[in-house]
Design a protein around this motif. Structure first.
Motif, PDB file in Angstrom:
ATOM      1  N   VAL A   1     -89.047   3.969  71.152  1.00  0.00           N
ATOM      2  CA  VAL A   1     -88.125   3.119  71.903  1.00  0.00           C
ATOM      3  C   VAL A   1     -88.403   3.233  73.396  1.00  0.00           C
ATOM      4  CG1 VAL A   1     -85.720   2.636  72.468  1.00  0.00           C
ATOM      5  CG2 VAL A   1     -86.348   3.312  70.138  1.00  0.00           C
ATOM      6  N   THR A   2     -88.949   2.179  73.957  1.00  0.00           N
ATOM      7  CA  THR A   2     -89.163   2.062  75.396  1.00  0.00           C
ATOM      8  C   THR A   2     -88.882   0.618  75.788  1.00  0.00           C
ATOM      9  OG1 THR A   2     -91.496   1.453  75.182  1.00  0.00           O
ATOM     10  CG2 THR A   2     -90.993   3.817  75.362  1.00  0.00           C
ATOM     11  N   VAL A   3     -88.724   0.383  77.065  1.00  0.00           N
ATOM     12  CA  VAL A   3     -88.532  -0.990  77.528  1.00  0.00           C
ATOM     13  C   VAL A   3     -89.738  -1.842  77.135  1.00  0.00           C
ATOM     14  CG1 VAL A   3     -88.364  -2.458  79.576  1.00  0.00           C
ATOM     15  CG2 VAL A   3     -86.980  -0.379  79.416  1.00  0.00           C
ATOM     16  N   LYS A   4     -90.941  -1.283  77.268  1.00  0.00           N
ATOM     17  CA  LYS A   4     -92.152  -2.034  76.945  1.00  0.00           C
ATOM     18  C   LYS A   4     -92.190  -2.428  75.472  1.00  0.00           C
ATOM     19  CE  LYS A   4     -97.215  -1.765  77.244  1.00  0.00           C
ATOM     20  NZ  LYS A   4     -98.371  -0.914  77.662  1.00  0.00           N
ATOM     21  N   SER A   5     -91.836  -1.496  74.584  1.00  0.00           N
ATOM     22  CA  SER A   5     -91.865  -1.821  73.152  1.00  0.00           C
ATOM     23  C   SER A   5     -90.786  -2.836  72.791  1.00  0.00           C
ATOM     24  CB  SER A   5     -91.693  -0.544  72.319  1.00  0.00           C
ATOM     25  OG  SER A   5     -90.402   0.016  72.476  1.00  0.00           O
ATOM     26  N   LEU A   6     -89.660  -2.801  73.483  1.00  0.00           N
ATOM     27  CA  LEU A   6     -88.588  -3.757  73.205  1.00  0.00           C
ATOM     28  C   LEU A   6     -88.923  -5.143  73.744  1.00  0.00           C
ATOM     29  CD1 LEU A   6     -85.521  -1.429  73.863  1.00  0.00           C
ATOM     30  CD2 LEU A   6     -86.286  -2.338  71.652  1.00  0.00           C
ATOM     31  N   VAL A   7     -89.678  -5.213  74.822  1.00  0.00           N
ATOM     32  CA  VAL A   7     -90.166  -6.513  75.309  1.00  0.00           C
ATOM     33  C   VAL A   7     -91.081  -7.130  74.270  1.00  0.00           C
ATOM     34  CG1 VAL A   7     -91.660  -7.633  77.010  1.00  0.00           C
ATOM     35  CG2 VAL A   7     -89.904  -6.025  77.765  1.00  0.00           C
ATOM     36  N   ARG A   8     -91.882  -6.300  73.618  1.00  0.00           N
ATOM     37  CA  ARG A   8     -92.763  -6.799  72.550  1.00  0.00           C
ATOM     38  C   ARG A   8     -91.949  -7.375  71.397  1.00  0.00           C
ATOM     39  NH1 ARG A   8     -94.942  -4.153  67.983  1.00  0.00           N
ATOM     40  NH2 ARG A   8     -96.884  -5.110  67.227  1.00  0.00           N
ATOM     41  N   ALA A   9     -90.828  -6.739  71.074  1.00  0.00           N
ATOM     42  CA  ALA A   9     -89.980  -7.234  69.984  1.00  0.00           C
ATOM     43  C   ALA A   9     -89.156  -8.432  70.404  1.00  0.00           C
ATOM     44  CB  ALA A   9     -89.060  -6.117  69.498  1.00  0.00           C
ATOM     45  N   LEU A  10     -88.778  -8.480  71.687  1.00  0.00           N
ATOM     46  CA  LEU A  10     -87.900  -9.526  72.206  1.00  0.00           C
ATOM     47  C   LEU A  10     -88.567 -10.208  73.407  1.00  0.00           C
ATOM     48  CD1 LEU A  10     -84.606  -7.408  72.113  1.00  0.00           C
ATOM     49  CD2 LEU A  10     -85.256  -9.222  70.495  1.00  0.00           C
ATOM     50  N   PRO A  11     -89.621 -10.964  73.159  1.00  0.00           N
ATOM     51  CA  PRO A  11     -90.382 -11.535  74.282  1.00  0.00           C
ATOM     52  C   PRO A  11     -89.595 -12.540  75.113  1.00  0.00           C
ATOM     53  CG  PRO A  11     -91.107 -12.467  72.184  1.00  0.00           C
ATOM     54  CD  PRO A  11     -90.183 -11.334  71.857  1.00  0.00           C
ATOM     55  N   GLU A  12     -88.453 -12.996  74.606  1.00  0.00           N
ATOM     56  CA  GLU A  12     -87.645 -13.927  75.381  1.00  0.00           C
ATOM     57  C   GLU A  12     -86.902 -13.227  76.518  1.00  0.00           C
ATOM     58  OE1 GLU A  12     -84.920 -12.529  72.029  1.00  0.00           O
ATOM     59  OE2 GLU A  12     -87.053 -12.930  72.360  1.00  0.00           O
ATOM     60  N   LEU A  13     -86.917 -11.897  76.517  1.00  0.00           N
ATOM     61  CA  LEU A  13     -86.247 -11.125  77.560  1.00  0.00           C
ATOM     62  C   LEU A  13     -87.265 -10.469  78.490  1.00  0.00           C
ATOM     63  CD1 LEU A  13     -83.426  -9.305  75.521  1.00  0.00           C
ATOM     64  CD2 LEU A  13     -83.284 -11.455  76.796  1.00  0.00           C
ATOM     65  N   GLN A  14     -86.885 -10.324  79.739  1.00  0.00           N
ATOM     66  CA  GLN A  14     -87.703  -9.609  80.713  1.00  0.00           C
ATOM     67  C   GLN A  14     -87.407  -8.115  80.642  1.00  0.00           C
ATOM     68  OE1 GLN A  14     -90.054 -11.195  82.625  1.00  0.00           O
ATOM     69  NE2 GLN A  14     -89.479 -13.052  81.492  1.00  0.00           N
ATOM     70  N   GLY A  15     -88.364  -7.322  81.100  1.00  0.00           N
ATOM     71  CA  GLY A  15     -88.187  -5.876  81.067  1.00  0.00           C
ATOM     72  C   GLY A  15     -86.960  -5.403  81.829  1.00  0.00           C
TER      73      GLY A  15
ATOM     74  N   GLN B   1     -84.241  -7.072  82.326  1.00  0.00           N
ATOM     75  CA  GLN B   1     -83.043  -7.437  81.559  1.00  0.00           C
ATOM     76  C   GLN B   1     -82.772  -6.401  80.470  1.00  0.00           C
ATOM     77  OE1 GLN B   1     -84.623 -11.548  80.651  1.00  0.00           O
ATOM     78  NE2 GLN B   1     -82.472 -12.097  80.971  1.00  0.00           N
ATOM     79  N   ILE B   2     -83.824  -5.973  79.801  1.00  0.00           N
ATOM     80  CA  ILE B   2     -83.668  -4.973  78.740  1.00  0.00           C
ATOM     81  C   ILE B   2     -83.220  -3.649  79.316  1.00  0.00           C
ATOM     82  CG2 ILE B   2     -84.962  -3.586  77.061  1.00  0.00           C
ATOM     83  CD1 ILE B   2     -86.560  -6.109  76.398  1.00  0.00           C
ATOM     84  N   ALA B   3     -83.821  -3.243  80.428  1.00  0.00           N
ATOM     85  CA  ALA B   3     -83.431  -1.981  81.058  1.00  0.00           C
ATOM     86  C   ALA B   3     -81.973  -2.014  81.484  1.00  0.00           C
ATOM     87  CB  ALA B   3     -84.340  -1.702  82.258  1.00  0.00           C
ATOM     88  N   THR B   4     -81.539  -3.133  82.042  1.00  0.00           N
ATOM     89  CA  THR B   4     -80.135  -3.273  82.446  1.00  0.00           C
ATOM     90  C   THR B   4     -79.210  -3.198  81.246  1.00  0.00           C
ATOM     91  OG1 THR B   4     -80.733  -4.633  84.358  1.00  0.00           O
ATOM     92  CG2 THR B   4     -78.465  -4.788  83.585  1.00  0.00           C
ATOM     93  N   SER B   5     -79.609  -3.848  80.151  1.00  0.00           N
ATOM     94  CA  SER B   5     -78.781  -3.830  78.939  1.00  0.00           C
ATOM     95  C   SER B   5     -78.661  -2.416  78.383  1.00  0.00           C
ATOM     96  CB  SER B   5     -79.376  -4.761  77.880  1.00  0.00           C
ATOM     97  OG  SER B   5     -79.338  -6.094  78.309  1.00  0.00           O
ATOM     98  N   LEU B   6     -79.765  -1.681  78.346  1.00  0.00           N
ATOM     99  CA  LEU B   6     -79.743  -0.325  77.802  1.00  0.00           C
ATOM    100  C   LEU B   6     -78.886   0.606  78.644  1.00  0.00           C
ATOM    101  CD1 LEU B   6     -83.476   0.145  76.739  1.00  0.00           C
ATOM    102  CD2 LEU B   6     -81.523  -0.359  75.273  1.00  0.00           C
ATOM    103  N   ASP B   7     -78.720   0.276  79.920  1.00  0.00           N
ATOM    104  CA  ASP B   7     -77.896   1.101  80.809  1.00  0.00           C
ATOM    105  C   ASP B   7     -76.423   0.701  80.792  1.00  0.00           C
ATOM    106  OD1 ASP B   7     -80.042   2.615  81.598  1.00  0.00           O
ATOM    107  OD2 ASP B   7     -80.485   1.386  83.370  1.00  0.00           O
ATOM    108  N   ALA B   8     -76.080  -0.313  79.976  1.00  0.00           N
ATOM    109  CA  ALA B   8     -74.704  -0.827  79.983  1.00  0.00           C
ATOM    110  C   ALA B   8     -73.733   0.085  79.250  1.00  0.00           C
ATOM    111  CB  ALA B   8     -74.665  -2.222  79.356  1.00  0.00           C
ATOM    112  N   GLY B   9     -74.236   0.981  78.404  1.00  0.00           N
ATOM    113  CA  GLY B   9     -73.354   1.828  77.616  1.00  0.00           C
ATOM    114  C   GLY B   9     -73.148   3.201  78.216  1.00  0.00           C
ATOM    115  N   GLN B  10     -71.975   3.743  78.003  1.00  0.00           N
ATOM    116  CA  GLN B  10     -71.638   5.088  78.464  1.00  0.00           C
ATOM    117  C   GLN B  10     -70.840   5.796  77.379  1.00  0.00           C
ATOM    118  OE1 GLN B  10     -69.449   4.549  82.099  1.00  0.00           O
ATOM    119  NE2 GLN B  10     -71.251   4.007  83.304  1.00  0.00           N
ATOM    120  N   GLY B  11     -70.873   7.127  77.421  1.00  0.00           N
ATOM    121  CA  GLY B  11     -70.068   7.897  76.487  1.00  0.00           C
ATOM    122  C   GLY B  11     -70.846   8.343  75.267  1.00  0.00           C
ATOM    123  N   ALA B  12     -70.138   8.508  74.150  1.00  0.00           N
ATOM    124  CA  ALA B  12     -70.750   8.965  72.902  1.00  0.00           C
ATOM    125  C   ALA B  12     -71.702   7.899  72.348  1.00  0.00           C
ATOM    126  CB  ALA B  12     -69.655   9.289  71.884  1.00  0.00           C
TER     127      ALA B  12
END
Length: 294
Positions: free
Chosen positions: A114-128, A130-141
């Protein structure tokens, strides 16, 4: 290439079983469901740590299950069989179609750490970014973080359920210390759950994980047994390239004979031989364009 002998696979008998109390009682309050989903995930963590479980194959099969759920969310009729066909029977230059693209997205999401680069490969409609921002949206458990990521993606793009669910599972994997995404949330959620927000969505995610983990643990045990049997019969195979073919079957949900590193006729004979030995299943029920898997 060497394969473990049957008498060396005692680990199969020691796969931990899900405690009955995790799934035997239906609870409603968020804190109680969260406790049980946490217990289920802890149990899955132990199962995933066992060498006898074919991890790559398990992830690929769970990816198919997640894709099937997402295709159903979109109102399309394709199910597992059609999704397999759309991916494994593609000819050069063919397009997989919307359902096939969903299946490919889930498969690609599980193939690499799981990396931003590998997720861009899975979701090419998203920019890196955007994915990094999304992954940082969660906090807590871990589950709370995953639910927050899914919530954030769906608030911004209500129809982006595939991207939201892949990113939520990626967040969950990172929070649990897993290097690969394990598809869990999609198959446990209902279509109506994707319209929920906040604590309601978090509760739905805990419930989804509780049900999906039970299926994943059961599937892990089944695949461990099937993989052990395939390895046990592998020395009986005489075809050149059979060892490499066996390794492919141990990592993929389904394979067409034409994808094996053997001449076409030899590949078909090998698949039929493994079916006769009880080590493979023919997955389509057809006489032609067959697919095989553990």
């Amino acid at each position: 290439m060497t394969f473990a002998r049957p008498d060396h696979i005692s680990d199969l008998d020691t796969l931990p079983r899900m405690p009955a109390w995790v799934t035997s009682v239906r609870v409603e309050p968020l804190e109680d469901v969260a406790f049980l989903s946490g217990a289920a995930l802890a149990h899955l963590h132990l199962v995933l740590g066992r060498d006898c479980v074919p991890q790559t194959l398990l992830r690929d099969r769970l990816a198919l299950r997640a894709a099937e759920a997402c295709v159903a969310f979109s109102g399309r009729p394709e199910r597992a069989g059609e999704l397999r066909d759309s991916v494994h029977l593609l000819r050069p230059g063919d397009l997989p179609g919307p359902a096939g693209e969903t299946c490919l997205a889930w498969r690609r999401a599980t193939e690499r750490p799981v990396t931003v680069k590998s997720l861009v490969r899975a979701l090419p409609e998203l920019q890196g970014d955007q994915i990094a921002t999304s992954l940082d949206a969660g906090q807590g458990a871990p589950v709370t973080r995953a639910a927050m990521v899914l919530d954030a993606v769906l608030r911004e793009a209500p129809r982006a359920d595939v991207a939201g669910l892949i990113l939520a599972d990626a967040t969950l994997a990172q929070a649990l210390g897993w290097d690969r995404l394990v598809p869990l949330l999609a198959a446990g959620l209902k279509r109506a759950d994707l319209r929920k927000r906040g604590d309601d969505l978090r509760l739905a995610c805990h419930r989804a994980l509780l049900s999906s983990v039970v299926v994943a643990v059961r599937q892990a045990a089944d695949l461990a047994r099937r993989a052990a049997h395939l390895k046990a019969v592998a020395p009986k195979l005489r075809a050149k390239g059979a060892g490499d073919a066996v390794e492919m079957f141990l990592t993929r949900d389904a394979i067409a004979p034409s994808a094996l590193p053997l001449p076409d006729r030899a590949a078909r004979r090998l698949c039929d031989r493994l079916v006769d030995l009880g080590a493979l299943r023919e997955l389509t029920g057809r006489d032609t364009f067959r697919l095989y898997g553990v």
